[in-house]
Scaffold this motif. Sequence first.
Motif, PDB file in Angstrom:
ATOM      1  N   SER A 212      13.465  13.628 -29.472  1.00  0.00           N
ATOM      2  CA  SER A 212      13.145  14.425 -28.279  1.00  0.00           C
ATOM      3  C   SER A 212      11.705  14.914 -28.297  1.00  0.00           C
ATOM      4  CB  SER A 212      14.090  15.624 -28.175  1.00  0.00           C
ATOM      5  OG  SER A 212      15.425  15.211 -27.952  1.00  0.00           O
ATOM      6  N   ALA A 213      11.153  15.131 -29.495  1.00  0.00           N
ATOM      7  CA  ALA A 213       9.790  15.648 -29.620  1.00  0.00           C
ATOM      8  C   ALA A 213       8.723  14.561 -29.524  1.00  0.00           C
ATOM      9  CB  ALA A 213       9.644  16.395 -30.944  1.00  0.00           C
ATOM     10  N   ASP A 214       9.147  13.302 -29.488  1.00  0.00           N
ATOM     11  CA  ASP A 214       8.205  12.189 -29.415  1.00  0.00           C
ATOM     12  C   ASP A 214       7.997  11.822 -27.949  1.00  0.00           C
ATOM     13  OD1 ASP A 214       7.250   9.404 -29.271  1.00  0.00           O
ATOM     14  OD2 ASP A 214       7.508   9.397 -31.451  1.00  0.00           O
ATOM     15  N   PRO A 215       6.791  11.935 -27.442  1.00  0.00           N
ATOM     16  CA  PRO A 215       6.593  11.704 -26.007  1.00  0.00           C
ATOM     17  C   PRO A 215       6.944  10.302 -25.549  1.00  0.00           C
ATOM     18  CG  PRO A 215       4.495  11.894 -27.163  1.00  0.00           C
ATOM     19  CD  PRO A 215       5.550  12.316 -28.133  1.00  0.00           C
ATOM     20  N   VAL A 216       6.856   9.322 -26.423  1.00  0.00           N
ATOM     21  CA  VAL A 216       7.205   7.948 -26.039  1.00  0.00           C
ATOM     22  C   VAL A 216       8.702   7.700 -26.168  1.00  0.00           C
ATOM     23  CG1 VAL A 216       6.811   5.500 -26.514  1.00  0.00           C
ATOM     24  CG2 VAL A 216       4.925   7.129 -26.719  1.00  0.00           C
ATOM     25  N   PHE A 217       9.308   8.230 -27.234  1.00  0.00           N
ATOM     26  CA  PHE A 217      10.713   7.947 -27.508  1.00  0.00           C
ATOM     27  C   PHE A 217      11.668   8.989 -26.928  1.00  0.00           C
ATOM     28  CE2 PHE A 217       8.572   5.214 -30.442  1.00  0.00           C
ATOM     29  CZ  PHE A 217       9.435   4.148 -30.681  1.00  0.00           C
ATOM     30  N   PRO A 230      15.567   1.579 -27.959  1.00  0.00           N
ATOM     31  CA  PRO A 230      14.414   1.409 -27.077  1.00  0.00           C
ATOM     32  C   PRO A 230      14.434   0.125 -26.262  1.00  0.00           C
ATOM     33  CG  PRO A 230      13.781   1.219 -29.402  1.00  0.00           C
ATOM     34  CD  PRO A 230      15.167   1.764 -29.361  1.00  0.00           C
ATOM     35  N   GLY A 231      15.042  -0.939 -26.791  1.00  0.00           N
ATOM     36  CA  GLY A 231      15.126  -2.169 -26.008  1.00  0.00           C
ATOM     37  C   GLY A 231      15.922  -1.963 -24.735  1.00  0.00           C
ATOM     38  N   HIS A 232      17.031  -1.261 -24.836  1.00  0.00           N
ATOM     39  CA  HIS A 232      17.830  -0.976 -23.646  1.00  0.00           C
ATOM     40  C   HIS A 232      17.088  -0.030 -22.707  1.00  0.00           C
ATOM     41  CE1 HIS A 232      21.246  -3.207 -25.003  1.00  0.00           C
ATOM     42  NE2 HIS A 232      21.443  -2.445 -26.068  1.00  0.00           N
ATOM     43  N   ALA A 233      16.373   0.928 -23.278  1.00  0.00           N
ATOM     44  CA  ALA A 233      15.589   1.833 -22.443  1.00  0.00           C
ATOM     45  C   ALA A 233      14.497   1.072 -21.706  1.00  0.00           C
ATOM     46  CB  ALA A 233      14.981   2.936 -23.309  1.00  0.00           C
ATOM     47  N   LEU A 234      13.901   0.118 -22.374  1.00  0.00           N
ATOM     48  CA  LEU A 234      12.887  -0.723 -21.742  1.00  0.00           C
ATOM     49  C   LEU A 234      13.466  -1.442 -20.536  1.00  0.00           C
ATOM     50  CD1 LEU A 234      10.464  -3.061 -23.687  1.00  0.00           C
ATOM     51  CD2 LEU A 234      11.736  -3.924 -21.737  1.00  0.00           C
ATOM     52  N   ASP A 235      14.679  -1.949 -20.672  1.00  0.00           N
ATOM     53  CA  ASP A 235      15.303  -2.727 -19.604  1.00  0.00           C
ATOM     54  C   ASP A 235      15.560  -1.909 -18.348  1.00  0.00           C
ATOM     55  OD1 ASP A 235      15.251  -5.097 -20.983  1.00  0.00           O
ATOM     56  OD2 ASP A 235      17.368  -5.071 -21.565  1.00  0.00           O
ATOM     57  N   LEU A 238      12.694   2.997 -18.845  1.00  0.00           N
ATOM     58  CA  LEU A 238      12.485   4.272 -19.523  1.00  0.00           C
ATOM     59  C   LEU A 238      11.569   4.154 -20.743  1.00  0.00           C
ATOM     60  CD1 LEU A 238      16.135   5.689 -19.469  1.00  0.00           C
ATOM     61  CD2 LEU A 238      14.221   6.318 -17.981  1.00  0.00           C
ATOM     62  N   PHE A 239      11.103   2.961 -21.018  1.00  0.00           N
ATOM     63  CA  PHE A 239      10.266   2.744 -22.202  1.00  0.00           C
ATOM     64  C   PHE A 239       9.219   1.700 -21.854  1.00  0.00           C
ATOM     65  CE2 PHE A 239       9.083   1.418 -26.462  1.00  0.00           C
ATOM     66  CZ  PHE A 239       9.209   2.588 -27.205  1.00  0.00           C
TER      67      PHE A 239
END
Length: 392
Positions: A212-217, A230-235, A238-239
């Motif tokens: 939560s504290a990581d601005p990218v993640f 992150p792969g699913h978030a990319l799809d 969100l990433f």
Amino acid sequence: MIDRRLFLGGASLAAATPLLGAIAAPEGSRLLRPASATTNLGALPVSVTNDSGRYGDDEVLVYIVGTDLTTGRHCRVDADGTPHPVSLDDNTDDGYTDYSIPLGALPDDMTLPYMSGRIYLALGGKLGIRIVEDGDGNPALQLPAGWVEDDDAFDVLHDTVEFTHNEDGMFCNTSMVDQFSVPIGIRLTGDADQSTGFLLPGGRDAIFETLSADPVFSPLVFDDHRVIAPGHALDVGLFPNDYFDPYVDRVWSRYTDTDLRVTTNAGTFTGRVQGDELLFDGGVAPIPRPTTRDVFFCDGALAAPNDGITGPVAAIVGAALNRSTLADIAEQPTDDPAGFYLDEIANHYAAVFHEHTEDGKAYGFAFDDVADFASYVQDHAPAGLEITLTPF
């Protein structure tokens, strides 16, 4: 080297997008009832212990689904440990099946037959599992997709243990490859006594807080429900889909005039970059320049065929990209975790799980088994599997 996607034994689960005798159950556990070995080939005792501290046994549902290795058909397992082929007629619960086994109502014990699949643990609600027709018209499991907000079970905390149980033994793991919601540890006994997947005290909170504290993640975190890969978030936008591009550029630049040496069970292979491809000797297929999605999913340019040559090389390259060791270390794989995930550009989603597990092992991405860093155990003469819902 084990590729988790191959280790799952060809279960082909449709996604929404020798027995040595019984073992004593831990205090407070619920054992799933054994059928006779003549009824259920394999009959491996399995226990489920609820130490979550948040949900009572009456709020925990167990689902055992996968592929029956004696028939090759998709199946679900009942509270007697008996596999049943799935059917479209099972969709009786508002269009979904109800394969759940309430933990609080379980009989004294249970066994797993020979099968390859997943044990789902759902807390506070049911999972939406449908039976659909596969491409050949056979009934097939359509499983929950915890990374999809519109999935029927998105608001239900749930996680899985993946396994293949056959005449060669038991092979199982916990996984965060797709998402993480519920802390689960596993213990496999038999020729050895092995445990993995257990978080350090406060580990779940630390995982959520760190990401939560990581601005990218941080977009991977959905309240207190789960974090998605992150792969699913990319799809779903969100990433950033170019996240790994600068790191891949550094790798491609270095190995244009420097040898990359990758050692597998088949030997050592030497590679150089030529244009958009990483070319190795020894019959290894060219590896195209991977995209960010390829790196996170360990697919596409990094797809690893089960050929003993290209597959292991691609897996090692994929792991080194996720762990951010490839640009600086030309002899792969590396096995010192102190050197993993140090670059600003790395799979920090996977890193946080390794940081907060008791044994430092986790399945944060598909090739996390490279150099034996996955939360995976196996035994060729299994006596029992214990699954524990650990404290939140």
